[in-house]
Design a protein around this motif. Structure first.
Motif, PDB file in Angstrom:
ATOM      1  N   GLN A 163       0.846  -1.198   0.000  1.00 29.74           N
ATOM      2  CA  GLN A 163       0.000   0.000   0.000  1.00 29.74           C
ATOM      3  C   GLN A 163       0.879   1.245   0.000  1.00 29.74           C
ATOM      4  OE1 GLN A 163      -2.386  -1.180   3.532  1.00 29.74           O
ATOM      5  NE2 GLN A 163      -4.141  -1.034   2.160  1.00 29.74           N
ATOM      6  N   PRO A 164       1.417   1.600  -1.168  1.00 30.15           N
ATOM      7  CA  PRO A 164       2.295   2.762  -1.225  1.00 30.15           C
ATOM      8  C   PRO A 164       1.563   4.046  -0.837  1.00 30.15           C
ATOM      9  CG  PRO A 164       1.671   2.065  -3.423  1.00 30.15           C
ATOM     10  CD  PRO A 164       1.176   1.012  -2.491  1.00 30.15           C
ATOM     11  N   ARG A 165       2.331   4.991  -0.282  1.00 25.07           N
ATOM     12  CA  ARG A 165       1.723   6.255   0.141  1.00 25.07           C
ATOM     13  C   ARG A 165       2.052   7.398  -0.804  1.00 25.07           C
ATOM     14  NH1 ARG A 165      -0.813   6.927   4.776  1.00 25.07           N
ATOM     15  NH2 ARG A 165      -0.930   5.114   6.135  1.00 25.07           N
ATOM     16  N   SER A 166       3.031   7.182  -1.674  1.00 29.05           N
ATOM     17  CA  SER A 166       3.371   8.254  -2.613  1.00 29.05           C
ATOM     18  C   SER A 166       3.396   7.684  -4.024  1.00 29.05           C
ATOM     19  CB  SER A 166       4.730   8.856  -2.281  1.00 29.05           C
ATOM     20  OG  SER A 166       5.749   7.930  -2.585  1.00 29.05           O
ATOM     21  N   VAL A 167       3.159   8.561  -4.997  1.00 27.36           N
ATOM     22  CA  VAL A 167       3.183   8.139  -6.395  1.00 27.36           C
ATOM     23  C   VAL A 167       4.556   7.585  -6.735  1.00 27.36           C
ATOM     24  CG1 VAL A 167       3.045   8.986  -8.776  1.00 27.36           C
ATOM     25  CG2 VAL A 167       1.330   9.702  -7.106  1.00 27.36           C
ATOM     26  N   ARG A 168       5.580   8.235  -6.209  1.00 25.82           N
ATOM     27  CA  ARG A 168       6.942   7.781  -6.496  1.00 25.82           C
ATOM     28  C   ARG A 168       7.153   6.340  -6.011  1.00 25.82           C
ATOM     29  NH1 ARG A 168      12.568  10.224  -5.905  1.00 25.82           N
ATOM     30  NH2 ARG A 168      11.617  12.265  -6.088  1.00 25.82           N
ATOM     31  N   ASP A 169       6.699   6.039  -4.776  1.00 24.60           N
ATOM     32  CA  ASP A 169       6.830   4.666  -4.261  1.00 24.60           C
ATOM     33  C   ASP A 169       6.037   3.687  -5.129  1.00 24.60           C
ATOM     34  OD1 ASP A 169       8.442   5.486  -2.266  1.00 24.60           O
ATOM     35  OD2 ASP A 169       6.960   5.288  -0.651  1.00 24.60           O
ATOM     36  N   ALA A 170       4.843   4.107  -5.518  1.00 24.42           N
ATOM     37  CA  ALA A 170       4.003   3.218  -6.324  1.00 24.42           C
ATOM     38  C   ALA A 170       4.689   2.902  -7.649  1.00 24.42           C
ATOM     39  CB  ALA A 170       2.639   3.864  -6.571  1.00 24.42           C
ATOM     40  N   LEU A 171       5.236   3.921  -8.288  1.00 24.93           N
ATOM     41  CA  LEU A 171       5.842   3.713  -9.605  1.00 24.93           C
ATOM     42  C   LEU A 171       7.097   2.854  -9.521  1.00 24.93           C
ATOM     43  CD1 LEU A 171       5.380   7.262 -11.193  1.00 24.93           C
ATOM     44  CD2 LEU A 171       4.013   5.200 -11.566  1.00 24.93           C
ATOM     45  N   SER A 172       7.834   2.991  -8.418  1.00 25.72           N
ATOM     46  CA  SER A 172       9.077   2.231  -8.329  1.00 25.72           C
ATOM     47  C   SER A 172       8.809   0.749  -8.095  1.00 25.72           C
ATOM     48  CB  SER A 172       9.985   2.812  -7.236  1.00 25.72           C
ATOM     49  OG  SER A 172       9.378   2.633  -5.985  1.00 25.72           O
ATOM     50  N   THR A 173       7.634   0.406  -7.540  1.00 26.46           N
ATOM     51  CA  THR A 173       7.284  -1.005  -7.320  1.00 26.46           C
ATOM     52  C   THR A 173       6.536  -1.585  -8.510  1.00 26.46           C
ATOM     53  OG1 THR A 173       6.576  -0.065  -5.217  1.00 26.46           O
ATOM     54  CG2 THR A 173       6.660  -2.454  -5.358  1.00 26.46           C
TER      55      THR A 173
ATOM     56  N   ILE B 191      -3.533   1.371  -4.508  1.00 27.84           N
ATOM     57  CA  ILE B 191      -3.139   2.772  -4.730  1.00 27.84           C
ATOM     58  C   ILE B 191      -4.067   3.770  -4.031  1.00 27.84           C
ATOM     59  CG2 ILE B 191      -1.919   2.380  -6.908  1.00 27.84           C
ATOM     60  CD1 ILE B 191      -4.439   3.267  -8.404  1.00 27.84           C
ATOM     61  N   ASN B 192      -4.979   3.263  -3.196  1.00 27.90           N
ATOM     62  CA  ASN B 192      -5.989   4.159  -2.633  1.00 27.90           C
ATOM     63  C   ASN B 192      -5.445   5.204  -1.657  1.00 27.90           C
ATOM     64  OD1 ASN B 192      -8.589   3.328  -3.865  1.00 27.90           O
ATOM     65  ND2 ASN B 192      -7.884   1.333  -3.128  1.00 27.90           N
ATOM     66  N   ARG B 193      -4.193   5.041  -1.227  1.00 26.36           N
ATOM     67  CA  ARG B 193      -3.622   6.068  -0.348  1.00 26.36           C
ATOM     68  C   ARG B 193      -2.888   7.155  -1.120  1.00 26.36           C
ATOM     69  NH1 ARG B 193      -2.788   2.814   5.079  1.00 26.36           N
ATOM     70  NH2 ARG B 193      -4.576   1.500   4.689  1.00 26.36           N
ATOM     71  N   LEU B 194      -2.824   7.017  -2.424  1.00 28.03           N
ATOM     72  CA  LEU B 194      -2.129   8.043  -3.223  1.00 28.03           C
ATOM     73  C   LEU B 194      -3.015   9.290  -3.344  1.00 28.03           C
ATOM     74  CD1 LEU B 194      -0.633   5.892  -6.151  1.00 28.03           C
ATOM     75  CD2 LEU B 194       0.306   6.355  -3.884  1.00 28.03           C
TER      76      LEU B 194
ATOM     77  N   GLY C 269     -10.304  23.523 -18.163  1.00 28.98           N
ATOM     78  CA  GLY C 269     -11.420  22.588 -18.195  1.00 28.98           C
ATOM     79  C   GLY C 269     -11.656  21.955 -16.834  1.00 28.98           C
ATOM     80  N   LEU C 270     -12.229  20.763 -16.885  1.00 23.10           N
ATOM     81  CA  LEU C 270     -12.598  20.039 -15.668  1.00 23.10           C
ATOM     82  C   LEU C 270     -11.549  18.968 -15.376  1.00 23.10           C
ATOM     83  CD1 LEU C 270     -14.937  19.263 -13.589  1.00 23.10           C
ATOM     84  CD2 LEU C 270     -15.674  17.647 -15.358  1.00 23.10           C
ATOM     85  N   HIS C 271     -10.966  19.026 -14.187  1.00 26.67           N
ATOM     86  CA  HIS C 271      -9.955  18.041 -13.813  1.00 26.67           C
ATOM     87  C   HIS C 271     -10.560  17.044 -12.822  1.00 26.67           C
ATOM     88  CE1 HIS C 271      -6.981  20.677 -15.654  1.00 26.67           C
ATOM     89  NE2 HIS C 271      -7.552  21.674 -15.002  1.00 26.67           N
ATOM     90  N   ILE C 272     -10.315  15.767 -13.067  1.00 27.41           N
ATOM     91  CA  ILE C 272     -10.818  14.714 -12.177  1.00 27.41           C
ATOM     92  C   ILE C 272      -9.661  13.783 -11.859  1.00 27.41           C
ATOM     93  CG2 ILE C 272     -12.481  12.824 -11.913  1.00 27.41           C
ATOM     94  CD1 ILE C 272     -14.231  14.170 -14.047  1.00 27.41           C
ATOM     95  N   GLY C 273      -9.514  13.427 -10.577  1.00 33.40           N
ATOM     96  CA  GLY C 273      -8.420  12.546 -10.164  1.00 33.40           C
ATOM     97  C   GLY C 273      -8.709  11.096 -10.517  1.00 33.40           C
ATOM     98  N   ALA C 274      -7.652  10.319 -10.735  1.00 34.87           N
ATOM     99  CA  ALA C 274      -7.823   8.912 -11.097  1.00 34.87           C
ATOM    100  C   ALA C 274      -8.558   8.138 -10.007  1.00 34.87           C
ATOM    101  CB  ALA C 274      -6.466   8.264 -11.358  1.00 34.87           C
TER     102      ALA C 274
ATOM    103  N   LEU D  78       0.953   4.657 -14.600  1.00 33.79           N
ATOM    104  CA  LEU D  78      -0.203   4.946 -13.749  1.00 33.79           C
ATOM    105  C   LEU D  78      -1.036   6.050 -14.384  1.00 33.79           C
ATOM    106  CD1 LEU D  78      -1.291   4.484 -10.692  1.00 33.79           C
ATOM    107  CD2 LEU D  78       0.067   6.516 -10.149  1.00 33.79           C
ATOM    108  N   ILE D  79      -2.360   5.895 -14.365  1.00 41.24           N
ATOM    109  CA  ILE D  79      -3.228   7.024 -14.729  1.00 41.24           C
ATOM    110  C   ILE D  79      -3.322   7.901 -13.482  1.00 41.24           C
ATOM    111  CG2 ILE D  79      -5.562   7.744 -15.346  1.00 41.24           C
ATOM    112  CD1 ILE D  79      -5.951   5.211 -16.890  1.00 41.24           C
ATOM    113  N   THR D  80      -3.011   9.188 -13.616  1.00 43.32           N
ATOM    114  CA  THR D  80      -3.109  10.069 -12.445  1.00 43.32           C
ATOM    115  C   THR D  80      -4.390  10.894 -12.465  1.00 43.32           C
ATOM    116  OG1 THR D  80      -1.785  11.726 -13.597  1.00 43.32           O
ATOM    117  CG2 THR D  80      -0.613  10.205 -12.118  1.00 43.32           C
ATOM    118  N   GLY D  81      -4.941  11.145 -13.646  1.00 40.85           N
ATOM    119  CA  GLY D  81      -6.183  11.914 -13.715  1.00 40.85           C
ATOM    120  C   GLY D  81      -6.572  12.178 -15.148  1.00 40.85           C
TER     121      GLY D  81
END
Ligand SMILES: Cc1cc2nc3c(=O)[nH]c(=O)nc-3n(C[C@H](O)[C@H](O)[C@H](O)COP(=O)(O)OP(=O)(O)OC[C@H]3O[C@@H](n4cnc5c(N)ncnc54)[C@H](O)[C@@H]3O)c2cc1C
Ligand code: SF4
Ligand code: FES
Ligand code: FES
Lengths: 326, 205
Positions: free
Chosen positions: A8-18, A49-52, A63-68, A208-211
């Motif tokens: 359960q990574p807490r940062s995008v960087r940690d998620a991407l490295s795994t 990824i729910n903690r990201l 425009g309209l921005h929506i998070g992943a 990763l899709i970020t948004g």
């Protein structure tokens, strides 16, 4: 279910490295957990990824921005979405069920897999699941299958309602990987099957899709999503249409049109958009404008009704949008 | 509820989401549900499968700590580990709604929720709705309106119905039907369920 390790990574960087080949991101899990139980997806590592920090719906000049990780239910209920992009809100409200919409994320929704019954059944040949094994649907139960963008390797329909609305609105997807970030037009993000139906989009392993960003489009306030299905609710689209119109009195200045349930990816119909421009709204005009909507369609034994259904879905959607009181 | 497969939170020195060493993991993972146990045994990657995750989750108001295989669903954890068999397993594929529970106050499907993702979250099941011997108004209304026959879908229907009222999506019969469409009833008690929700809504407000 195949064994996997879990983090359960807490940062995008940690998620991407795994992340990478053999690993899967877990958002709402409504596709991934389902397909892992069926042994259709067998990742060796699952990254929750729910903690990201990939949440937040906001509007600015672009425009309209929506998070992943924003949930389908939250996006559908958001005031700006409802008022400025009703087609998005309606596509979400008509998807799945209340429970699933609370769980499912926007990023996961765009990456949900086809509901082709053979894809979900590991005892049958399927090129998408097992490249080179054959396509059971070509001469099998193919009533729900696609007529646009198909190949002899795969005729599976893309199941997302949201993606149809987003493609009509020229939405962009933001991606991140250890290589950096990039932005891709959603319409180009998806790929038709060709000889490689297992490759459904341009996402690279571990990316990763970020948004997403829906471009500023003031006239999208006049838009609508129509979904035709075998039962009234809690069912995937047999046919659907996302339409937005810029009107000047009763005359159409510009249109945005995409359809679902028909293509191997969400299907934008720019030829219909062009044919609508300059016409006076009315059923006969709509029928003329959608005449060539199904051009290039290839039907199979059980889905021969789809070209006509496509045209009728469009006419009904356009009629509803131009006759409702506003 | 067997105490050997549940670590009581008060006595546990485990930190959240501790990945346990294999000795502990084997002892704790033994009573997993049959399907998962088979999958583990038949797999060559037993070492990876033995990895477990420690989850601290509040269930019906009580803090619990369970050590689970990361493949185990919230549904199986509730039923097989915590003895809360009120939540039913219908399809196990997200298609019927029988397994509906609330996580952090929202209705979700426990069959598609991995237990490992519920760390630090609050789960409410059908067992947590009543206030002592006093039934929740929705439970009472289902009884009074005969909103069930075999009862298999009922806990999911009631958990969903409570959320539908709280979401403010019960203004008309049609709105109730649409927002309850994720809960299938094989016995087709739908008309009585709609009436029960309308009754309960008056009391809940
Ligand atoms: C019974 C049922 C009915 C349904 N009906 C409909 C319907 O009518 N219309 C409709 O449109 N959909 C429908 N769905 C599909 C549902 O909308 C999708 O399952 C859901 O949107 C997926 O989102 P998720 O967050 O749960 O994805 P997950 O299951 O978590 O992920 C799906 C896939 O995307 C990957 N992923 C997730 N997030 C990211 C990210 N940020 N970056 C990169 N990869 C990521 C995962 O690794 C996985 O491969 C239905 C589903 C079920 C079970
Ligand atoms: S249509 Fe595509 S997904 Fe379905 S069996 Fe054929 S190859 Fe597989
Ligand atoms: S058991 Fe979860 S939806 Fe059927
Ligand atoms: S009461 Fe039997 S399934 Fe609903």
């Amino acid at each position: 279910m195949h064994p996997y390790t879990f983090s359960q990574p807490r940062s995008v960087r940690d998620a991407l490295s795994t992340a990478g080949p053999g690993a899967a991101f877990l958002a709402g899990g409504t596709t991934l957990v389902d397909l892992m139980k069926l042994d259709v997806m067998t990742p060796g590592h699952v990254l929750d990824i729910n903690r990201l920090p990939l949440r937040g719906i906001r509007r600015d000049r672009d425009g309209l921005h929506i998070g992943a990780l924003d949930r389908m239910s939250d996006v559908a209920a958001h005031r700006t979405v409802r008022e400025s992009y009703p087609v998005i809100s309606q596509a979400l409200e008509l998807s799945a069920s209340g429970q699933l919409r609370n769980m499912a994320s926007i990023g996961g929704n765009l990456l949900q897999r086809t509901r082709c019954g053979y894809f979900r059944d590991v005892t049958t040949p399927c090129n998408k699941r097992t490249p080179g094994s054959g396509c059971s649907a070509l001469n099998g139960v193919n009533r729900n299958h696609a007529i646009l963008g198909t190949s002899d390797a795969c005729i599976a329909t893309h199941p997302s309602d949201l993606a149809v609305a987003l493609v009509a609105l020229s939405t962009e997807v933001h991606l991140a990987s250890t290589q950096g970030v990039r932005t891709v037009l959603l319409d180009r993000f998806y790929e038709v099957p060709g000889n490689t139906p297992h490759l459904e989009n341009v996402l690279r392993p571990g990316e990763l899709i970020t948004g997403i960003t829906v471009p500023h489009l003031p006239w999208a306030a006049k838009s609508l999503y129509l979904k035709i299905r075998d039962r009234q609710s809690y069912e995937f689209a047999l046919s659907s249409a996302a339409v937005a119109l810029e009107m000047s009195g009763r005359t159409i200045k510009q249109a945005r049109v995409a359809v679902g349930g028909m293509g191997t990816k969400p299907w934008r119909l720019t030829n219909v958009e062009k044919a609508l421009a300059g016409r006076r709204a009315g059923e006969a005009a709509f029928e003329a404008a959608v005449e060539n909507a199904a051009d290039g369609a290839r039907t199979r034994a059980l889905n021969g009704f789809k070209p006509a259904l496509l045209r009728r879905t469009l006419v009904r959607a356009l009629t509803a949008l131009t006759t409702e009181s506003r | 509820m067997s105490s050997n497969d549940e670590v009581n939170d008060g006595q546990s020195g485990l930190s959240r989401r501790t990945v346990l060493g294999s000795t502990v993991a084997v002892a704790v993972a033994a009573p997993l549900v049959a399907g998962v146990a088979e999958a583990t045994a038949s797999s060559s990657a037993v070492a990876a499968a033995a990895e477990t995750v420690s989850v601290r989750v509040k269930v019906n108001g009580t803090m619990r700590t369970v050590v689970v295989d990361p493949r185990v669903t919230l549904l199986d954890t509730l039923r097989e580990r915590l003895g809360l068999t009120g939540t039913k397993k219908g399809c196990d594929r997200g298609q019927c709604g029988a397994c509906t529970v609330h996580v952090d106050g929202e209705r979700v499907l426990s069959c598609l929720t991995l237990a490992a993702t519920t760390d630090q979250r609050e789960v409410t099941t059908i067992e947590g709705l009543a206030n002592g011997d006093r039934l929740h108004p929705m439970q009472q209304a289902f009884i009074e309106r005969d909103g069930l026959q075999c009862g298999f879908c009922t806990s999911g229907q009631i958990m969903s119905a409570v959320a539908v009222v709280e979401e403010g999506r019960a203004h008309s019969d049609n709105e109730i039907k649409e927002s309850m469409s994720g809960n299938i009833c094989r016995c087709s008690c739908y008309p009585a369920i709609v009436e029960a929700i309308k009754d309960a809504q008056k009391v809940m407000r």
